[in-house]
Design a protein around this motif. Structure first.
Motif, PDB file in Angstrom:
ATOM      1  N   LEU A 197       0.725  -1.192  -0.073  1.00  0.00           N
ATOM      2  CA  LEU A 197      -0.028   0.114   0.120  1.00  0.00           C
ATOM      3  C   LEU A 197       0.952   1.260  -0.096  1.00  0.00           C
ATOM      4  CD1 LEU A 197      -2.806  -1.183   2.565  1.00  0.00           C
ATOM      5  CD2 LEU A 197      -3.107  -0.856   0.079  1.00  0.00           C
ATOM      6  N   SER A 198       2.059   1.288   0.040  1.00  0.00           N
ATOM      7  CA  SER A 198       2.841   2.471   0.193  1.00  0.00           C
ATOM      8  C   SER A 198       4.194   2.153  -0.834  1.00  0.00           C
ATOM      9  CB  SER A 198       3.521   2.765   1.528  1.00  0.00           C
ATOM     10  OG  SER A 198       4.342   1.530   1.994  1.00  0.00           O
ATOM     11  N   ARG A 199       4.529   3.320  -1.424  1.00  0.00           N
ATOM     12  CA  ARG A 199       6.015   3.556  -2.015  1.00  0.00           C
ATOM     13  C   ARG A 199       6.513   4.511  -1.436  1.00  0.00           C
ATOM     14  NH1 ARG A 199       3.987  -0.678  -3.483  1.00  0.00           N
ATOM     15  NH2 ARG A 199       3.923  -1.476  -5.551  1.00  0.00           N
ATOM     16  N   GLY A 200       7.630   4.470  -0.532  1.00  0.00           N
ATOM     17  CA  GLY A 200       8.254   5.628  -0.095  1.00  0.00           C
ATOM     18  C   GLY A 200       7.242   6.584   0.826  1.00  0.00           C
ATOM     19  N   ARG A 201       7.082   7.872   0.547  1.00  0.00           N
ATOM     20  CA  ARG A 201       6.499   8.636   1.243  1.00  0.00           C
ATOM     21  C   ARG A 201       4.912   8.683   0.547  1.00  0.00           C
ATOM     22  NH1 ARG A 201       9.046  12.235   4.693  1.00  0.00           N
ATOM     23  NH2 ARG A 201      11.252  11.777   4.889  1.00  0.00           N
ATOM     24  N   ALA A 227      -0.378  -3.784   7.880  1.00  0.00           N
ATOM     25  CA  ALA A 227      -0.413  -5.079   8.637  1.00  0.00           C
ATOM     26  C   ALA A 227      -1.976  -5.062   9.047  1.00  0.00           C
ATOM     27  CB  ALA A 227       0.591  -5.109   9.558  1.00  0.00           C
ATOM     28  N   THR A 228      -2.464  -4.059   9.539  1.00  0.00           N
ATOM     29  CA  THR A 228      -3.753  -3.838  10.251  1.00  0.00           C
ATOM     30  C   THR A 228      -4.795  -4.147   9.238  1.00  0.00           C
ATOM     31  OG1 THR A 228      -3.099  -2.744  11.912  1.00  0.00           O
ATOM     32  CG2 THR A 228      -5.081  -2.768  11.706  1.00  0.00           C
ATOM     33  N   ILE A 229      -4.652  -3.230   8.148  1.00  0.00           N
ATOM     34  CA  ILE A 229      -5.859  -3.153   7.127  1.00  0.00           C
ATOM     35  C   ILE A 229      -5.939  -4.042   5.860  1.00  0.00           C
ATOM     36  CG2 ILE A 229      -6.671  -1.515   5.322  1.00  0.00           C
ATOM     37  CD1 ILE A 229      -7.619  -0.977   8.417  1.00  0.00           C
ATOM     38  N   ALA A 230      -4.580  -4.405   5.575  1.00  0.00           N
ATOM     39  CA  ALA A 230      -4.780  -5.315   4.080  1.00  0.00           C
ATOM     40  C   ALA A 230      -5.618  -6.431   4.178  1.00  0.00           C
ATOM     41  CB  ALA A 230      -3.205  -5.431   3.642  1.00  0.00           C
ATOM     42  N   GLY A 231      -5.362  -7.388   5.041  1.00  0.00           N
ATOM     43  CA  GLY A 231      -6.266  -8.608   5.223  1.00  0.00           C
ATOM     44  C   GLY A 231      -7.651  -8.322   5.245  1.00  0.00           C
TER      45      GLY A 231
END
Length: 378
Positions: A263-267, A314-318
């Motif tokens: 869900l992220s790329r750097g900033r 870690a909290t949201i993806a699943g």
């Protein structure tokens, strides 16, 4: 610690994040391509203890409850208007249903004093380095931010710029959808009707404003114009179609879902439909607000944005993937491709909504919305 945050998108996820971040000392700017808030769309809902907890902790519950629709049953009818089966209010409306425009307005009012809103503009380019993100806009002067959040929907511009082109992440499920508003010709009062023929369906509902109805069209892909695609349908469809031509709020899209590898790329980080959305049926509104609550909480308690992003994911993806799982069934549910498939759907849902199985059906509609353990944020 990151203090300046640019949020792309003033739909639901972006203002929800701004509501939470603005109270914790962040400088938040929300940029929206549209010239004003987009207040139309279908009713949206919240369900289960996780949604209710987040709404209360964000100070949103009372304001939303005041505008709730109190929507009734959703009835599936045949060509003569006879009810084939009925889905209970909790199926579509959850515990708290509100018109999308009302939700957008509440989120905006709750965040406008602590966030800067820029309408009629969008991000043109993103260039990040170890210290921040340089952003150019279509209209405004370039600016530099500590972080950028892509909360700009299924067809996210931020995702395209920072993650790669859309075709890598958006999966089409084989049906499309269109919505528009019209006068309440059918005299509906806080209920909805669904009529299906092979490969196409019409859903008509009326919520708080009994003078107005919302029409949703669900259909398999075709090269025909939308009006032509529904010409010749039975039931009340011939009375409804003339209002499609002049609809100023017509929305059309494929029924699709987003799957990204991180869900992220750097900033840069994705929030809501930009990262894990589904056009309909994926509980996108509830997930977006819960995810905004988590992302804001992690950013507030963690000085290192990379660690905050990792804990958010870690909290949201699943949880988001679990809620998305039903989205691929929405097209076939409303608009099965054959008469045999329509008959099978009708028989199955008559059984699921019968008195002996009613409790099971209720649990089926609420379980995914509650399948996450939220951290406690101050």
């Amino acid at each position: 610690m990151a203090r300046s945050i640019l949020v792309s998108g003033a739909g639901i996820a972006g203002p929800a994040l701004a509501c939470r971040l603005g109270r914790t000392g962040f400088s938040v700017t929300v940029v929206e391509r549209a010239p004003a808030l987009r207040r139309g769309g279908q009713a949206v809902d919240f369900r289960g203890p996780v949604h209710m907890r987040v709404l209360r902790e964000m100070g949103l519950f009372e304001a939303l409850a005041e505008r709730r629709t109190h929507m009734g049953a959703l009835q599936f009818v045949d060509a003569r208007g006879r009810v084939v089966f009925t889905l209970p209010p909790s199926f579509a409306g959850g515990e708290l249903e509100i018109e999308r425009g009302d939700l957008v307005d509440v989120l905006f009012q709750k965040s406008r004093d602590s966030a800067e809103y820029v309408f009629g503009d969008s991000i043109a380019s993103i260039a990040q380095d170890g210290g921040g993100v340089d952003v150019t806009f279509e209209r405004e002067r370039p600016r530099r931010f500590d972080l950028v959040v892509g909360a700009d929907g299924l067809h996210s511009r931020v995702r395209a710029l920072a993650f790669g082109e859309e075709r890598r992440y958006v999966r089409h499920h084989g049906h499309s959808v269109a919505t528009f508003r019209m006068p309440n010709l059918l005299g509906l009062e806080r209920r909805g009707l669904v009529y299906s023929e092979p490969g196409r369906a019409v859903v008509v509902s009326s919520t708080r404003n009994v003078e107005e109805a919302v029409v949703m069209l669900v259909f398999t892909p075709s090269n025909e114009p939308l009006r032509t695609r529904f010409t010749g349908m039975g039931w009340e469809v011939p009375r409804l179609l003339p209002y499609l031509d002049g609809a100023s709020d017509l929305y059309t899209d494929t029924i699709s879902r987003v799957d990204v590898d991180g869900l992220s790329r750097g900033r840069v980080v994705l929030l809501g439909d930009a990262g894990y959305g589904a056009t309909i049926g994926g509980q996108g509104t509830g997930v977006a607000v819960v995810a905004a609550y988590v992302l804001a909480g992690e950013l507030a308690r963690e000085a290192d944005h990379a660690r905050a992003f990792a804990r958010y994911e870690a909290t949201i993806a699943g949880y988001a993937r679990g809620c998305q799982a039903t989205a691929r069934h929405m097209g076939p549910f409303f608009a099965p491709r054959s008469r045999a498939a329509i008959a099978l759907r009708n028989a199955m849902y008559r059984a699921l909504t019968s008195r002996p199985l009613a409790g099971v059906f209720e649990r089926m509609t609420a379980s995914a919305a509650s399948d996450v353990t939220l951290p406690t944020y101050v």
